[in-house]
Design a protein around this motif. Structure first.
Motif, PDB file in Angstrom:
ATOM      1  N   VAL A   1       0.860  -1.186   0.000  1.00 25.66           N
ATOM      2  CA  VAL A   1       0.000   0.000   0.000  1.00 25.66           C
ATOM      3  C   VAL A   1       0.894   1.233   0.000  1.00 25.66           C
ATOM      4  O   VAL A   1       2.060   1.167   0.399  1.00 25.66           O
ATOM      5  N   PRO A   2       0.362   2.393  -0.435  1.00 22.13           N
ATOM      6  CA  PRO A   2       1.202   3.601  -0.539  1.00 22.13           C
ATOM      7  C   PRO A   2       1.492   4.270   0.798  1.00 22.13           C
ATOM      8  O   PRO A   2       1.104   5.403   1.045  1.00 22.13           O
ATOM      9  N   ILE A   3       2.185   3.521   1.695  1.00 21.02           N
ATOM     10  CA  ILE A   3       2.691   4.128   2.918  1.00 21.02           C
ATOM     11  C   ILE A   3       4.211   4.283   2.809  1.00 21.02           C
ATOM     12  O   ILE A   3       4.886   4.567   3.792  1.00 21.02           O
ATOM     13  N   LYS A   4       4.713   4.132   1.602  1.00 19.86           N
ATOM     14  CA  LYS A   4       6.158   4.189   1.377  1.00 19.86           C
ATOM     15  C   LYS A   4       6.414   4.551  -0.079  1.00 19.86           C
ATOM     16  O   LYS A   4       5.526   4.455  -0.933  1.00 19.86           O
ATOM     17  N   LEU A   5       7.627   4.978  -0.355  1.00 21.39           N
ATOM     18  CA  LEU A   5       8.064   5.225  -1.725  1.00 21.39           C
ATOM     19  C   LEU A   5       9.018   4.111  -2.120  1.00 21.39           C
ATOM     20  O   LEU A   5       9.952   3.795  -1.380  1.00 21.39           O
ATOM     21  N   THR A   6       8.778   3.527  -3.265  1.00 25.19           N
ATOM     22  CA  THR A   6       9.600   2.416  -3.737  1.00 25.19           C
ATOM     23  C   THR A   6      10.436   2.876  -4.922  1.00 25.19           C
ATOM     24  O   THR A   6       9.910   3.427  -5.894  1.00 25.19           O
ATOM     25  N   PHE A   7      11.747   2.646  -4.826  1.00 26.85           N
ATOM     26  CA  PHE A   7      12.673   3.041  -5.895  1.00 26.85           C
ATOM     27  C   PHE A   7      13.397   1.794  -6.389  1.00 26.85           C
ATOM     28  O   PHE A   7      13.856   0.971  -5.589  1.00 26.85           O
ATOM     29  N   GLU A   8      13.482   1.662  -7.716  1.00 30.34           N
ATOM     30  CA  GLU A   8      14.121   0.494  -8.306  1.00 30.34           C
ATOM     31  C   GLU A   8      15.156   0.916  -9.333  1.00 30.34           C
ATOM     32  O   GLU A   8      14.979   1.918 -10.035  1.00 30.34           O
ATOM     33  N   ALA A   9      16.237   0.160  -9.397  1.00 29.11           N
ATOM     34  CA  ALA A   9      17.276   0.348 -10.415  1.00 29.11           C
ATOM     35  C   ALA A   9      17.834  -1.033 -10.728  1.00 29.11           C
ATOM     36  O   ALA A   9      18.416  -1.683  -9.865  1.00 29.11           O
ATOM     37  N   ALA A  10      17.619  -1.467 -11.970  1.00 34.04           N
ATOM     38  CA  ALA A  10      18.007  -2.825 -12.370  1.00 34.04           C
ATOM     39  C   ALA A  10      17.298  -3.810 -11.442  1.00 34.04           C
ATOM     40  O   ALA A  10      16.092  -3.791 -11.308  1.00 34.04           O
ATOM     41  N   SER A  11      18.056  -4.678 -10.766  1.00 34.61           N
ATOM     42  CA  SER A  11      17.450  -5.677  -9.887  1.00 34.61           C
ATOM     43  C   SER A  11      17.405  -5.227  -8.438  1.00 34.61           C
ATOM     44  O   SER A  11      17.054  -6.003  -7.560  1.00 34.61           O
ATOM     45  N   ARG A  12      17.759  -4.009  -8.172  1.00 38.49           N
ATOM     46  CA  ARG A  12      17.823  -3.527  -6.799  1.00 38.49           C
ATOM     47  C   ARG A  12      16.568  -2.715  -6.467  1.00 38.49           C
ATOM     48  O   ARG A  12      15.982  -2.063  -7.324  1.00 38.49           O
ATOM     49  N   LYS A  13      16.187  -2.740  -5.208  1.00 42.88           N
ATOM     50  CA  LYS A  13      15.009  -2.024  -4.742  1.00 42.88           C
ATOM     51  C   LYS A  13      15.302  -1.406  -3.387  1.00 42.88           C
ATOM     52  O   LYS A  13      15.971  -2.001  -2.542  1.00 42.88           O
ATOM     53  N   SER A  14      14.793  -0.200  -3.190  1.00 37.49           N
ATOM     54  CA  SER A  14      14.920   0.472  -1.900  1.00 37.49           C
ATOM     55  C   SER A  14      13.598   1.143  -1.579  1.00 37.49           C
ATOM     56  O   SER A  14      12.909   1.640  -2.476  1.00 37.49           O
ATOM     57  N   ILE A  15      13.230   1.127  -0.302  1.00 40.25           N
ATOM     58  CA  ILE A  15      11.942   1.651   0.126  1.00 40.25           C
ATOM     59  C   ILE A  15      12.144   2.700   1.207  1.00 40.25           C
ATOM     60  O   ILE A  15      12.881   2.485   2.169  1.00 40.25           O
ATOM     61  N   LEU A  16      11.487   3.828   1.044  1.00 44.75           N
ATOM     62  CA  LEU A  16      11.551   4.914   2.020  1.00 44.75           C
ATOM     63  C   LEU A  16      10.144   5.203   2.513  1.00 44.75           C
ATOM     64  O   LEU A  16       9.238   5.469   1.727  1.00 44.75           O
ATOM     65  N   GLY A  17       9.956   5.158   3.824  1.00 45.12           N
ATOM     66  CA  GLY A  17       8.638   5.380   4.407  1.00 45.12           C
ATOM     67  C   GLY A  17       8.211   6.831   4.353  1.00 45.12           C
ATOM     68  O   GLY A  17       9.025   7.744   4.404  1.00 45.12           O
ATOM     69  N   LEU A  18       6.913   7.050   4.247  1.00 42.22           N
ATOM     70  CA  LEU A  18       6.399   8.414   4.200  1.00 42.22           C
ATOM     71  C   LEU A  18       6.678   9.151   5.507  1.00 42.22           C
ATOM     72  O   LEU A  18       6.818  10.377   5.510  1.00 42.22           O
ATOM     73  N   GLY A  19       6.758   8.423   6.609  1.00 40.79           N
ATOM     74  CA  GLY A  19       7.067   9.062   7.881  1.00 40.79           C
ATOM     75  C   GLY A  19       8.427   9.722   7.889  1.00 40.79           C
ATOM     76  O   GLY A  19       8.619  10.762   8.538  1.00 40.79           O
ATOM     77  N   ASP A  20       9.381   9.152   7.155  1.00 45.71           N
ATOM     78  CA  ASP A  20      10.723   9.732   7.081  1.00 45.71           C
ATOM     79  C   ASP A  20      10.761  11.012   6.263  1.00 45.71           C
ATOM     80  O   ASP A  20      11.745  11.735   6.287  1.00 45.71           O
ATOM     81  N   ILE A  21       9.682  11.275   5.532  1.00 40.97           N
ATOM     82  CA  ILE A  21       9.574  12.510   4.766  1.00 40.97           C
ATOM     83  C   ILE A  21       8.696  13.521   5.508  1.00 40.97           C
ATOM     84  O   ILE A  21       9.065  14.678   5.684  1.00 40.97           O
ATOM     85  N   ILE A  22       7.525  13.060   5.972  1.00 37.69           N
ATOM     86  CA  ILE A  22       6.546  13.966   6.571  1.00 37.69           C
ATOM     87  C   ILE A  22       7.026  14.524   7.904  1.00 37.69           C
ATOM     88  O   ILE A  22       6.916  15.733   8.162  1.00 37.69           O
TER      89      ILE A  22
END
Length: 566
Positions: A308-329
């Motif tokens: 669910v959209p409680i995080k931002l998902t970033f992908e590059a090739a086969s790698r993935k990283s997730i940043l929570g909305l709380g770390d932004i807000i």
């Protein structure tokens, strides 16, 4: 959380931190040298800092050190509108935020454990989040379209000779050196190469910049008036389409858009009232984040099991990283507050003091009788506020050749938007350093890291250090958005440097009445509001007696072209 040897995984929960675990034998140096990993983390940093930068500027409003605008432009919100949609956090919120976040996170964790398969929960939450985020996404889309419009159709731009031009939509002309009827700046001017093309351009500009008056009324239930642009109508359709598409496809890109919308909307409606409350909120969530990441399985489980959209998902090739909305807000709210602090200080420096002969009424301590005396004091005169939002397109095109030349002579509207931002930039640097520290710890320890562990000291420390270096600790602790600083006609004493050292009271018709209770102003305001309401009710009753009363109304009116341009 387990990850494939080629993956960099990270997890985030509600108001949580950035986390990652690694599998494989690659060293930290190997990851740093990996281009995919570097691109991934640059996307993460750009996404987080970009939405904070945009949201902070969108949340700007008149500071209490400035007077309201003399004449409100059509479509421009007044102070009452801004206050209605913004909510200052109180001391109780510093306690409730971590408790509510912990309750929600642990509740979701045990619900996942009980359900075994979170598919049903994912569907319910995706429907709820996609629905609730439409309003925030609408605002983000609308502001984005208005920003794009300002770059193509600025109100001010420089001609080839460096002279300043101002576009007049009503007259369909451009004021400046020589006769000009082309509203397009720089290289865009070639598009309006003929009279027919220019007529089409003026029509398009009118469509994109004009305000429509929308009214919605239901007797006894609802009454609302607003001014909207074409961008708002298009944004409504796009936000609905985004929500429906995400619910149908669960695309990571669309999920990120919903997440950006929620972050952007949060910056507009949430703000710490002052530095103390902001600090306590961040510190409370700082300890919550550490505990939930290091000492419980809640954070990683919820973030990895729920799509669910409680995080931002970033992908590059086969790698993935997730940043929570709380770390932004969470840190972003304080960064936005820091930008408004900069604007408040900017207008503080514009305050002037006029020498005033006045009469002071006060009670004698011994007899209790009112004593009248005359003195020469100084009246605080605040500068009138000029709206600083929505000027990026104008600022770009008034820079001159290659957008590099900075001219000293600018219109009042543009000069006001160019104010110093030391606390905002310091807090943004603090946020960047905190994110870099988080990513570094992920590489070094190869285990989950709570981002607020590094972001909170980075943002808070940068603000306090900047205040200490600039000698403005008093200012940063004085500024509050609770309305107590929003005063007029205040009489003060000045020191040898011309700075106010003591507020005597409020001036009324040349008299400072120190016998009045401090709540009298509030009582007077309430009495005036009550009288105004009674007058309105009387008018409505008279109208009903003559014409009956309206039950339902929904209308959309377009004013005369150029009547309310920008």
């Amino acid at each position: 959380m387990a990850a494939n040897p080629t993956d960099v995984g990270s997890a985030e929960g509600i108001f949580g931190g950035l986390n990652a675990t690694f599998n494989g034998t690659s060293t930290a140096l190997g990851f740093i040298q990996d281009l995919d990993f570097m691109v991934l983390e640059l996307k993460l940093l750009a996404g987080a800092m970009g939405i904070i930068y945009l949201g902070s500027h969108a949340a700007l409003r008149r500071p209490p050190s400035a007077l309201p605008t003399e004449s409100k432009k059509p479509g421009q919100k007044d102070d009452a509108d801004e206050a209605r949609f913004s909510q200052g956090l109180e001391l109780t919120d510093a306690i409730m935020f971590p408790l509510i976040a912990a309750a929600m996170l642990s509740g979701l964790y045990y619900l996942i454990q009980w359900l075994k398969d979170p598919a049903i929960l994912n569907e319910v939450l995706r429907w709820y989040m996609s629905t609730m985020s439409v309003a925030s996404l609408l605002t983000l889309y609308a502001h984005g379209m208005e920003l794009g419009t300002s770059f193509v159709f600025p109100r001010f731009f420089r001609g080839r000779d460096g002279s300043l031009r101002k576009v007049d939509q009503k007259a369909k002309a451009v004021a400046g050196v020589g006769a000009e009827t082309n509203p397009l700046p720089g290289p865009f001017a070639a598009l309006a190469y003929s009279g027919r093309a220019r007529k089409a351009v003026w029509g398009l500009r009118s469509l994109l910049t004009r305000h429509w008056n929308i009214k919605f009324f239901v007797h006894g239930v609802f009454e609302e008036k607003a001014k909207i642009k074409f961008a708002h109508m298009m944004a409504l359709l796009l936000s609905l389409a985004t929500g429906l598409a995400y619910f149908s496809t669960s695309s990571p890109f669309l999920s990120n858009m919903l997440g950006y919308g929620m972050c952007y909307g949060s910056f507009l409606v949430l703000s710490p009232t002052d530095i103390l409350i902001g600090s306590l909120v961040l510190i409370g969530l700082f300890f919550y984040d550490i505990y939930m990441v290091f000492y419980t399985p809640y954070m990683v489980t919820v973030a990895t099991k729920l799509d669910v959209p409680i995080k931002l998902t970033f992908e590059a090739a086969s790698r993935k990283s997730i940043l929570g909305l709380g770390d932004i807000i969470v840190p972003g709210m304080l960064i936005g507050w820091a930008l408004r602090l900069d604007l408040w200080i900017h207008y503080i420096e514009k305050i002037k003091y006029e020498s005033t002969d006045l009469t002071i009424l006060e009670k004698d301590g011994a007899s209790g009788q009112v004593v009248k005396r005359s003195e020469n004091k100084y009246k605080e005169v605040k500068a009138r506020y000029v709206d600083v939002k929505g000027k990026w397109g104008d600022a770009l095109w008034t820079r001159g050749t290659l957008f590099l030349t900075r001219y000293r002579q600018l219109p009042v509207e543009l000069a006001a938007a160019d104010f110093p931002k030391p606390y905002f930039y310091a807090s943004m640097v603090g946020y960047l350093l905190g994110m870099v520290a988080t990513l570094t710890m992920l590489l070094v320890f190869k285990q989950g890291q709570p981002a607020l562990l590094y972001l909170v000291p980075g943002v808070l420390g940068s603000l306090l250090l900047t205040a200490l270096v600039r000698g403005e600790m008093k200012e940063i602790w004085t500024y509050t958005e609770d309305g107590s600083l929003d005063t007029v006609d205040v009489v003060v004493d000045l020191d040898g440097d011309g700075k106010d050292i003591n507020a005597i009271g409020k001036l009324r018709n040349g008299v400072v009445d120190k016998t009045k209770d401090k709540n009298d102003d509030k009582k007077d305001s309430e009495a005036k509001a009550k009288a105004d309401k009674s007058a309105q009710d009387s008018t409505h009753k008279g109208d009903k007696a003559k014409k009956g009363h309206r039950i339902f109304l929904l209308s959309l009116d377009a004013p005369t072209d150029g009547e309310d341009d920008e």
